[in-house]
Design an enzyme around this catalytic site. Structure first.
Site, PDB file in Angstrom:
ATOM      1  N   ASN A  51      48.061  37.613  43.907  1.00 44.05           N
ATOM      2  CA  ASN A  51      48.341  38.878  43.237  1.00 44.05           C
ATOM      3  C   ASN A  51      47.086  39.680  42.896  1.00 44.05           C
ATOM      4  O   ASN A  51      47.165  40.858  42.604  1.00 44.05           O
ATOM      5  CB  ASN A  51      49.151  38.628  41.968  1.00 44.05           C
ATOM      6  CG  ASN A  51      48.629  37.464  41.163  1.00 44.05           C
ATOM      7  OD1 ASN A  51      48.657  36.315  41.630  1.00 44.05           O
ATOM      8  ND2 ASN A  51      48.126  37.726  39.989  1.00 44.05           N
ATOM      9  N   CYS A 108      41.269  40.539  29.006  1.00 44.05           N
ATOM     10  CA  CYS A 108      40.954  40.496  27.587  1.00 44.05           C
ATOM     11  C   CYS A 108      41.673  39.313  26.958  1.00 44.05           C
ATOM     12  O   CYS A 108      42.842  39.412  26.610  1.00 44.05           O
ATOM     13  CB  CYS A 108      41.414  41.782  26.905  1.00 44.05           C
ATOM     14  SG  CYS A 108      40.150  43.027  26.843  1.00 44.05           S
TER      15      CYS A 108
HETATM   16  C1  LIG Z   1      54.327  39.109  38.970  1.00 43.73           C
HETATM   17  C2  LIG Z   1      54.168  37.712  39.419  1.00 43.73           C
HETATM   18  C3  LIG Z   1      54.853  36.656  38.789  1.00 43.73           C
HETATM   19  C4  LIG Z   1      55.694  36.873  37.553  1.00 43.73           C
HETATM   20  O1  LIG Z   1      56.871  37.559  37.854  1.00 43.73           O
HETATM   21  P1  LIG Z   1      57.864  38.062  36.693  1.00 43.73           P
HETATM   22  O2  LIG Z   1      59.097  38.432  37.400  1.00 43.73           O
HETATM   23  O3  LIG Z   1      57.167  39.223  36.058  1.00 43.73           O
HETATM   24  O4  LIG Z   1      58.051  36.930  35.752  1.00 43.73           O
HETATM   25  C5  LIG Z   1      54.696  35.391  39.295  1.00 43.73           C
HETATM   26  N1  LIG Z   1      53.925  35.152  40.363  1.00 43.73           N
HETATM   27  C6  LIG Z   1      53.247  36.128  40.998  1.00 43.73           C
HETATM   28  C7  LIG Z   1      52.413  35.795  42.183  1.00 43.73           C
HETATM   29  C8  LIG Z   1      53.351  37.435  40.552  1.00 43.73           C
HETATM   30  O5  LIG Z   1      52.673  38.393  41.167  1.00 43.73           O
END
Ligand SMILES: *Cc1c(COP(=O)(O)O)cnc(C)c1O
Length: 405
Positions: A154, A329
């Site tokens: 991510n 942060c």
């Molecule tokens: C955004 C994200 C999550 C969390 O997803 P939610 O639906 O906000 O709980 C988990 N893993 C990755 C790789 C993400 O990008």
């Protein structure tokens, strides 16, 4: 052009208006409980849920019956790890994951380590952020019950060799969970070809609503079983109790259908815009470094480090553009991103990193504006930086004695 410009699509995405349109009737006249088996309101809701299940399953090449609805990918990750560890405890007490996983996986693994005595191997990544399949193979012991490696990161967008890892898992008879939250809907995902046994993803990263996600749980070869983490009415084949949020699920289904139809053209368009953004910045600025893999990365991701510039200062200088920096942060201190640190990026360059996340609603105009503003602000911040000045004068910063004795 409308301000502020949104370039933080790895955090969340704007809901597609077509998704909202599909959802609306299920907030009002079609309000039934999908578990109500005795009347038309319930049947209507159940039909909508089953239709969404098909739309979602089609995008990942699964059987609709293999999907368990959750509140999002965080819950899916928790359910996968805790559910497998609880169910297969007699088989072993070891799982394998990587250092660059999302916190939803890392913190769950940590909790299982401290509270339930599980043994966890956190695999390192190479300097592009990739997990090595050989490392996965070498980490497997006769006590290993689960491998949890994300599809795409991510922060840096690096795509892991998921198919190779799936193959190793199969060979060794170990279950393979994949957090595919950033990859689903952006790049082709096929749970069969990739050898995935459990997979987490969420609607709000693919232009759907917040508050709904899914866990794919393989039904055959092998039939995966997980211990439920929520007790109740036995919804979702007993794996996740709770009344289904029908409007959100309908939106999730529609979002997946749109991704399936538009992903091929959308990914080409976004990659071209991303490449233009990268080239435009690199052409004008020196000492800008790409974080992540140069080619094996998500089409809409760009993560750059601007030497001698604090990421946070950069963000403050371009408040009309929504971006994310590589510093988090945490309480009083500014911690550099653990993902960048795992790549071997030094603390200074980690603090200098910015993540650009393009999306379906990004425009060429916005990219042009962003290129111009980033060049302006980086140039300005560097002009104010004594470190940059010293470096330009040829002083080796490593040789400078900083401490006052
Ligand atoms: C955004 C994200 C999550 C969390 O997803 P939610 O639906 O906000 O709980 C988990 N893993 C990755 C790789 C993400 O990008």
């Amino acid at each position: 052009m409308k301000f502020p410009i949104y370039l933080d699509n790895h955090s969340t995405t704007r809901m597609d208006p077509r998704v909202l349109e599909a959802m609306l009737p299920y907030f009002t006249e079609k309000f039934g409980n999908a578990a109500s088996r005795n009347h038309a309101f319930g049947w209507e809701a159940e039909e909508a849920v089953e239709n969404a299940r098909k739309q979602i399953a089609r995008l990942i090449h699964a059987d609709p019956k293999e999907l368990v609805f959750t509140s999002g990918a965080t819950e899916s990750d928790n359910l996968a790890l805790k559910g497998v560890v609880e169910m297969y405890r007699e088989k072993g007490d070891h799982i394998i994951t990587s250092m660059t996983e999302h916190r939803a996986v890392l913190d769950t693994a940590k909790a299982l380590e401290t509270k339930r005595g599980l043994k966890v191997t956190y695999l390192p990544v190479d300097k592009t952020g990739m997990v090595s399949p050989d490392d996965v193979r070498n980490a497997i012991t006769d006590k290993t019950i689960l491998i949890s490696i994300m599809l795409a990161n991510n922060e840096i967008g690096t795509i892991n060799p998921t198919k190779e890892i799936g193959k190793i898992a199969k060979e060794k008879g170990v279950l393979f969970h994949c957090d595919a939250t950033q990859g689903v809907g952006k790049i082709p995902v096929n749970v069969q070809e990739m050898g995935i046994d459990l997979m987490s993803f969420t609607a709000h990263k693919i232009y759907g609503p917040k508050g709904v996600g899914a866990l794919y749980v393989r039904k055959k070869a092998p039939r995966v079983r997980i211990a439920p983490q929520m007790d109740g009415g036995g919804h979702e084949r007993g794996m996740r109790s709770g009344t289904l949020p029908v409007p959100l699920i309908v939106g999730f289904g529609k979002a997946c259908e749109l991704c399936e139809q538009e992903m091929a053209t959308e990914s080409v368009r976004l990659a071209a815009m991303r490449d233009r953004l990268q080239a435009g910045i690199l052409k004008e600025l020196e000492e800008v470094y790409l974080n992540g893999h140069p080619t094996q990365r998500l089409p809409h991701n760009l993560n750059l480090s601007f030497a001698y510039v604090e990421g946070e200062s950069l963000l403050m200088g371009v408040k009309e553009i929504a971006l994310s920096s590589g510093s988090a942060c945490t309480s009083a201190t500014l911690e550099p991103s653990y993902v960048l640190r795992a790549l071997g990026v030094g603390s200074d360059l980690a603090h200098s990193s910015i993540r650009f996340g393009l999306g379906r609603f990004s425009t060429d105009e916005e990219i042009d504006y962003t290129i111009k503003r980033i060049i302006e602000i980086v140039t300005k911040l560097r002009e104010m930086s004594p470190l940059y000045e010293m470096a330009k004068e040829g002083i080796d910063l490593k040789s400078v004695q900083w401490a006052v004795h």
